[in-house]
Design a protein around this motif. Structure first.
Motif, PDB file in Angstrom:
ATOM      1  N   SER A  74       5.604  -2.079  -7.317  1.00 26.89           N
ATOM      2  CA  SER A  74       5.477  -1.861  -5.872  1.00 26.89           C
ATOM      3  C   SER A  74       6.684  -1.117  -5.317  1.00 26.89           C
ATOM      4  O   SER A  74       6.809  -0.965  -4.112  1.00 26.89           O
ATOM      5  CB  SER A  74       5.322  -3.199  -5.132  1.00 26.89           C
ATOM      6  OG  SER A  74       6.476  -4.008  -5.318  1.00 26.89           O
ATOM      7  N   TYR A 158      -0.560  -4.222  -5.063  1.00 25.02           N
ATOM      8  CA  TYR A 158      -1.221  -3.060  -4.473  1.00 25.02           C
ATOM      9  C   TYR A 158      -2.736  -3.196  -4.522  1.00 25.02           C
ATOM     10  O   TYR A 158      -3.443  -2.724  -3.629  1.00 25.02           O
ATOM     11  CB  TYR A 158      -0.762  -1.765  -5.148  1.00 25.02           C
ATOM     12  CG  TYR A 158       0.305  -1.060  -4.345  1.00 25.02           C
ATOM     13  CD1 TYR A 158       0.012  -0.534  -3.091  1.00 25.02           C
ATOM     14  CD2 TYR A 158       1.604  -0.945  -4.813  1.00 25.02           C
ATOM     15  CE1 TYR A 158       0.983   0.101  -2.337  1.00 25.02           C
ATOM     16  CE2 TYR A 158       2.582  -0.322  -4.062  1.00 25.02           C
ATOM     17  CZ  TYR A 158       2.266   0.202  -2.829  1.00 25.02           C
ATOM     18  OH  TYR A 158       3.231   0.818  -2.083  1.00 25.02           O
ATOM     19  N   SER A 205      -0.353   2.957  -8.549  1.00 21.19           N
ATOM     20  CA  SER A 205      -0.821   1.719  -9.173  1.00 21.19           C
ATOM     21  C   SER A 205      -2.200   1.864  -9.793  1.00 21.19           C
ATOM     22  O   SER A 205      -2.571   1.093 -10.681  1.00 21.19           O
ATOM     23  CB  SER A 205      -0.837   0.588  -8.142  1.00 21.19           C
ATOM     24  OG  SER A 205       0.477   0.223  -7.787  1.00 21.19           O
ATOM     25  N   ASP A 469       1.604   4.913   2.857  1.00 23.32           N
ATOM     26  CA  ASP A 469       1.230   4.816   1.446  1.00 23.32           C
ATOM     27  C   ASP A 469       0.345   5.985   1.045  1.00 23.32           C
ATOM     28  O   ASP A 469       0.408   6.471  -0.080  1.00 23.32           O
ATOM     29  CB  ASP A 469       0.454   3.527   1.175  1.00 23.32           C
ATOM     30  CG  ASP A 469       1.262   2.296   1.476  1.00 23.32           C
ATOM     31  OD1 ASP A 469       2.328   2.138   0.873  1.00 23.32           O
ATOM     32  OD2 ASP A 469       0.829   1.482   2.314  1.00 23.32           O
TER      33      ASP A 469
END
Length: 570
Positions: A74, A158, A205, A469
């Protein structure tokens, strides 16, 4: 979950990583002019005087990865490394936050938005020789979905943040199933429509990894160990499809060495080796750049930008994909429940002056809780004007003259959107004092009580920020205001429940144009009718590359790739 408090190097909650080093992330992705402290979307273009090319590019990293399996990461320092080795179905266009084809060449939704068909790139192999195909895609998604209780409650955050629940868990999951149509065609089925899909697949991820390596390495066997986690051996030896592969991690010398993947399906990496040298101290990173022992590093101090450029280096300024804001807790300070009081505080802030004096060149005053590159940004909204006399009149009208405001800021931290929290706080607190508000300043270390204090409603008002993000309105205002528990404490107000409902409906709109219009209207409503907090500014972070380095394109998401970097010896 407050993932995007991390900066993308950072976006969003610094993670303590191996060797006791702090790695900062996310989140919190236009190729333009040659890097200068006044440019955005910059690329490194210097040629270094025509010398011979070096076979190695060395980057000064601020922290060490805890694992090399991006699914369990993360923090930005991990993703900076794994990004060079791993790829997802969707990638990010250089210099932007826009998705582009990567391992999927195209994708198309069903009419109801609940199924997405991906056409996969052919001729791709993992670095262990295994073939990438639709079966591999489904194996990866089922692997992510079927986490044990330890991973689901811990490092698989995630997935939890974007997809929701895991197989067999009590929480609903966005992911429903994966279907193989043929080797080159895969369908991902969802349980609901969301504007976050498929763009969330650009997250590191969700990189594709070799099913054989995952299976042989017992990759999902995560266990609790003290205050942290014990990972299987695979987590330190991942297998992807990218331009580099892991050679070794020398913890004693604090270096991570990647080597070129000669079987890569795309343009081969221009350097045979990519080294990440772990140097926690920013001033030390600068010294090593000037000495030539590293070729680049992230987040140079804005006060050093000019000196770095004068020394022949290039400061590449990323387009700002972040927001600094002042949050409110009306439940703790009832005067803040009055919209007139919140408006008065906003009018009292001389944000233009603060931006010019406290933030790097290229920073701007915010008009809403998202940057202008995100679909749904309302271009008609103008910055609230600095008007201390008008602010005093509103406070008087609301019966809040001489009110006290506990106003907090974090210590022991620097963020791209907030390079010096104390100085920014002092500037804004002085503005509040000018209209008669008695400011009670409070500070706590970022990871030593500040974030917990915000979460637990300990402050009347505070400074915090967000680095996106991925490119989605829901990743900004949806994350801020559409949960029952959020930093802005909107759940304490009747209108907060309405706003949450409106944002969830907007996220579920299938038609993209209609959804964009809906978010534009919501941004106007948030700023003019609700004003749950005060968006302050957007600030562009930078990275610096040394002499003779070319081929680095600055990313708003700090998602730079290094495979096309050329280092020329002088």
């Amino acid at each position: 979950m407050k993932l995007s408090r991390k900066t993308a190097t950072p976006v969003v909650l610094a993670s303590v990583v191996a060797l006791g080093l702090a790695g900062c992330a996310k989140s919190d992705r236009e190729t333009g002019s040659t890097g200068t402290s006044g440019s955005t979307g910059s690329s490194a273009t210097s040629g270094g005087g025509g010398g011979a090319a070096s076979d190695t590019f060395t980057f000064g990293a601020a922290g060490a990865p805890e694992v090399f399996d991006p699914f369990y990461a993360s923090d930005g320092e991990t993703f900076r490394v794994t990004r060079q080795m791993m790829q997802g179905l969707l990638g990010i266009k250089d210099g932007t936050a826009d998705p582009e084809p990567e391992l999927a060449e195209s994708w198309e939704p069903s009419a109801d938005g609940l199924s997405w068909t991906f056409k996969l790139r052919q001729g791709v192999k993992f670095t262990d020789g295994e073939t990438f195909n639709a079966e591999a895609v489904c194996y990866n998604f089922e692997r992510m979905f079927t986490q044990n209780e330890v991973a689901a409650a811990g490092p698989a955050e995630y997935w939890a943040y974007t997809m929701g629940g895991f197989k067999g868990g009590k929480d609903d999951s966005l992911y429903k199933s994966c279907e193989v149509k043929d080797d080159a065609t895969v369908v991902l089925n969802l349980t609901r429509v969301t504007s976050d899909f498929p763009v969330l697949l650009t997250l590191d991820s969700f990189s594709m990894q070799s099913p054989k390596a995952l299976k042989d390495g017992d990759a999902n066997n995560v266990a609790k160990e003290g205050e942290g986690f014990k990972y299987p051996a695979y987590a330190m030896a991942p297998v992807g499809t990218g331009p580099y592969k892991l050679d070794k991690y020398d913890q004693a010398n604090k270096t991570i060495t990647l080597v070129r993947n000669d079987d890569y399906w795309g343009d081969k990496a221009k350097t045979a080796k990519l080294i990440f040298k772990i140097i926690p101290d920013e001033s030390t990173r600068r010294q090593e750049l000037e000495a030539g022992s590293i070729n680049a590093y992230d987040l140079p101090n804005p006060v050093d930008w000019k000196a770095l450029e004068d020394g022949g280096n290039q400061v590449l300024v990323r387009p700002a994909f972040n927001i600094l804001y002042m949050g409110f807790n009306p439940d703790k300070n009832p005067k803040l429940k009055d919209l007139r009081v919140r408006k008065a505080i906003y009018m009292a802030l001389n944000r233009e002056q603060m931006v010019q004096s406290q933030l790097p060149e290229g920073a701007t005053v915010a008009t809403q809780f998202m940057p202008d590159t995100v679909a749904g940004y309302n271009k008609d909204l103008q910055p609230v004007k600095y008007d201390p006399e008008g602010a005093k009149a509103l406070l008087k009208e609301a019966g809040a003259e001489g009110m006290t405001l506990q106003f907090a800021y974090p210590s022991e931290v620097s963020r791209p959107y907030m390079p010096d929290p104390q100085k920014i706080h002092e500037a804004l607190a002085a503005n509040l004092a000018d209209i008669g508000i008695k400011v009670e300043a409070v500070t706590k270390p970022w990871n030593g009580g500040y974030l917990d204090g915000v979460d637990n409603g300990q402050f009347d008002a505070w400074l915090l920020g967000w680095t996106g993000d991925y490119n989605s309105a829901n990743n900004f205002i949806g994350t801020f205001f559409s949960s029952d528990t959020n930093d802005f404490h909107t759940y304490a107000n009747d209108w907060g429940k309405t706003l949450t409902s409106e944002l969830r409906k907007a996220d579920g709109v299938v038609d993209e144009a209609e959804r964009t219009t809906t978010y534009e209207a919501l941004n106007k409503k948030i700023m003019e009718e609700y004003l749950p907090g005060l968006p302050i500014s957007h600030s562009p972070p930078a990275l610096v590359v040394g002499k003779g380095v070319s081929g680095v394109t600055a990313s708003p998401l700090t998602a730079e790739m290094f495979d096309q970097v050329v280092v020329t010896k002088s």
